[in-house]
Design an enzyme around this catalytic site. Structure first.
Site, PDB file in Angstrom:
ATOM      1  N   SER A  99       0.825  -1.204   0.000  1.00  0.00           N
ATOM      2  CA  SER A  99       0.000   0.000   0.000  1.00  0.00           C
ATOM      3  C   SER A  99       0.862   1.258   0.000  1.00  0.00           C
ATOM      4  O   SER A  99       1.599   1.506  -0.949  1.00  0.00           O
ATOM      5  CB  SER A  99      -0.957  -0.033   1.191  1.00  0.00           C
ATOM      6  OG  SER A  99      -1.877   1.029   1.130  1.00  0.00           O
ATOM      7  N   ASP A 243      -3.764   6.241  -3.090  1.00  0.00           N
ATOM      8  CA  ASP A 243      -2.625   5.680  -2.366  1.00  0.00           C
ATOM      9  C   ASP A 243      -1.893   4.683  -3.269  1.00  0.00           C
ATOM     10  O   ASP A 243      -2.234   4.521  -4.448  1.00  0.00           O
ATOM     11  CB  ASP A 243      -3.052   5.064  -1.038  1.00  0.00           C
ATOM     12  CG  ASP A 243      -3.939   3.833  -1.190  1.00  0.00           C
ATOM     13  OD1 ASP A 243      -4.441   3.584  -2.296  1.00  0.00           O
ATOM     14  OD2 ASP A 243      -4.124   3.118  -0.183  1.00  0.00           O
ATOM     15  N   ASP A 245      -1.561   1.399  -3.686  1.00  0.00           N
ATOM     16  CA  ASP A 245      -2.235   0.303  -4.385  1.00  0.00           C
ATOM     17  C   ASP A 245      -3.607   0.714  -4.900  1.00  0.00           C
ATOM     18  O   ASP A 245      -4.375  -0.112  -5.381  1.00  0.00           O
ATOM     19  CB  ASP A 245      -2.340  -0.945  -3.496  1.00  0.00           C
ATOM     20  CG  ASP A 245      -3.117  -0.717  -2.209  1.00  0.00           C
ATOM     21  OD1 ASP A 245      -3.206   0.439  -1.754  1.00  0.00           O
ATOM     22  OD2 ASP A 245      -3.629  -1.696  -1.635  1.00  0.00           O
ATOM     23  N   ASP A 247      -6.434   1.602  -3.701  1.00  0.00           N
ATOM     24  CA  ASP A 247      -7.736   1.181  -3.174  1.00  0.00           C
ATOM     25  C   ASP A 247      -8.377   2.280  -2.344  1.00  0.00           C
ATOM     26  O   ASP A 247      -9.541   2.175  -1.962  1.00  0.00           O
ATOM     27  CB  ASP A 247      -7.640  -0.128  -2.377  1.00  0.00           C
ATOM     28  CG  ASP A 247      -6.756  -0.028  -1.139  1.00  0.00           C
ATOM     29  OD1 ASP A 247      -6.040   0.992  -0.980  1.00  0.00           O
ATOM     30  OD2 ASP A 247      -6.759  -0.965  -0.326  1.00  0.00           O
TER      31      ASP A 247
END
Length: 453
Positions: A99, A243, A245, A247
């Site tokens: 992340s 962010d 990743d 999501d």
């Protein structure tokens, strides 16, 4: 390696420094353990842009295939794109990402078929035990015929699915600055936004897991400064930051001012309630008072839950909720297998803004009704002791109620605050909200005085 697994297997995922805490041989064992715990005949795997991700992902695939599992690799993807594949294919999935953590970290987010989460109590604990037992001797030979490893591109299908859930075809043209933070938003945004009436100004779309421009964590104010400046310079209608990743999404208005995730939760909730003709909406206990108010005003039923995606997803599943939102800019949709997708939330914001003539700041005014402190962290020697001191200070006060659903929430007529201990650091996290700025400041300072002794 076996002794260090407690450091990398977290409540909801695997995360640690590569190669110091985990590496490709360990990833292979995780693949075998995932195959065994899920009992799947086939799985799907994706990864982000970190330098270590392709190797870790392929090692995991080898471990699963050695147990007779057929593996579909979807390659570079956002976490919600992996959830899409898990849901659309009906397969357990594994996403290789850390992340917003720095470049030296990597991790695995795992789910069962239909994007159902795998956490400490839903399979991750068993996976850890197996990997620990195999770390010295290697995974046992199951005698199974090795599974296949094949590749499949899901980006177009993922984009089409999202565009089918939020209709932007008839909106007015909008100018939007998008900061991908060198993360997976740079991979997904061009395809998802293609053909829509959007003038996209891209920032940091180059995939680079070393994050050369800023940390890919838009909740930290310093990481959206570039976006704010660019929105103002371009005269854009809004800005969106993802962010690492992709999501989570974070929104700034036409002035470059941050829009609180609570306001986004309320806005999207109102749209989902209109779409579904009512329903249940989940919100965690540190979202604004405005969220349950807006849900009720739009014919919905608000349900308050603990902080954390495992609690939100469990409540979504058990209640049949249509939508869920968190203060951390995670947004969950029943139409997306109860999983979180920042991209769909972003599309809803664009659709709401483009469906009327006003500015974003005017639009969100109706959803942003109170003064909030944001999250304030305090380092303490004794978390339990400080929480007990706060409880003692407010218990029995006229017009004040306390609850301990998650940490301690203290509520009065004109203000409330929540204090929660961090699971990983010696911190207490304080969030305060009130009907006006002065009341909020007074409640905040009184709580902080007790927390910090």
């Amino acid at each position: 390696m076996a002794a260090d697994l407690s450091q990398i297997v977290k409540a909801y995922d695997v995360r640690g420094v590569v190669p110091d805490q985990w590496d490709e041989p360990l990833a292979e064992l995780f693949g075998a353990a995932f195959a065994q715990v899920t009992g799947a005949e086939a799985i799907v795997i994706g990864h982000d842009m970190r330098p270590s991700s392709p190797g870790l992902s392929r090692a995991f695939a080898r471990g699963a295939a050695a147990c007779g599992v057929d593996v579909t690799e979807i390659g570079l993807c956002s976490t919600d794109q992996l959830y899409y594949a898990s849901g659309a294919f009906g397969l357990p999935g594994a996403m290789f990402t850390a992340s917003h953590n720095p470049a030296k970290y990597n991790g695995i987010k795992m789910c069962r078929a239909g994007a159902a989460p795998v956490g400490q109590d839903t399979g991750l604990g068993e996976i850890r035990e197996l990997v620990e037992s195999w770390a010295e001797s290697g995974a046992p030979d199951t005698g199974a015929e090795p599974g296949t490893i094949t590749s499949r591109d899901t980006l177009e299908d993922y984009a089409a699915h999202l565009r089918g859930l939020a209709d932007l075809t008839s909106i007015r043209p909008l100018k939007v600055v998008v900061d991908a933070g060198n993360g997976m938003g740079g991979h997904t945004v061009p395809t998802v936004f293609a053909g829509l009436p959007l003038d996209v100004v891209p920032m940091y779309f180059e995939l680079d897991g070393t994050f050369p421009n800023h940390e890919a964590n838009p909740l930290d104010p310093k990481n959206i400064v570039d976006l704010q400046e660019r929105v103002r310079a371009e005269g854009a209608d809004l800005g969106i930051a993802f962010d690492g990743d992709a999501d989570r999404c974070f929104v700034v208005d036409e002035n470059g001012d941050p829009v609180s995730p609570s306001a986004i939760t309320a806005l999207v909730a109102s749209r989902e309630l209109a779409k579904h003709g009512g329903g249940t909406v989940i919100h965690n206990l540190i979202t604004s008072w405005s969220v349950p108010e807006v849900v009720r005003e739009n014919g919905g039923t608000p349900v308050r839950t603990r902080v954390g995606h495992s609690f939100i997803k469990a409540e979504m599943a058990s209640s049949g909720a249509i939508f869920g939102g968190e203060h951390s800019a995670h947004y969950y949709f029943r139409d997306f297998w109860n999983a979180d997708t920042g991209m769909l939330a972003a599309l809803h914001v664009l659709a709401a803004l483009g469906g009327q003539d006003g500015t974003l700041s005017a639009l969100v005014d109706q959803y942003d009704r109170y003064a909030g402190s944001g999250e304030i962290n305090s380092t303490v020697d004794d978390q339990a002791g400080r929480l007990a001191a706060i409880k003692a200070a407010y218990e029995g006060r006229d017009g004040v109620t306390l609850d301990e659903l998650d940490g301690l929430t203290v509520t009065a007529e004109d203000w409330w605050f929540n204090v929660r201990p961090s699971n990983t650091e010696p911190l207490l996290r304080l969030n305060v909200e009130a009907r006006d700025e002065a009341t909020m400041a007074k409640a905040r300072d009184e709580a902080l005085a007790i927390i910090r002794g």
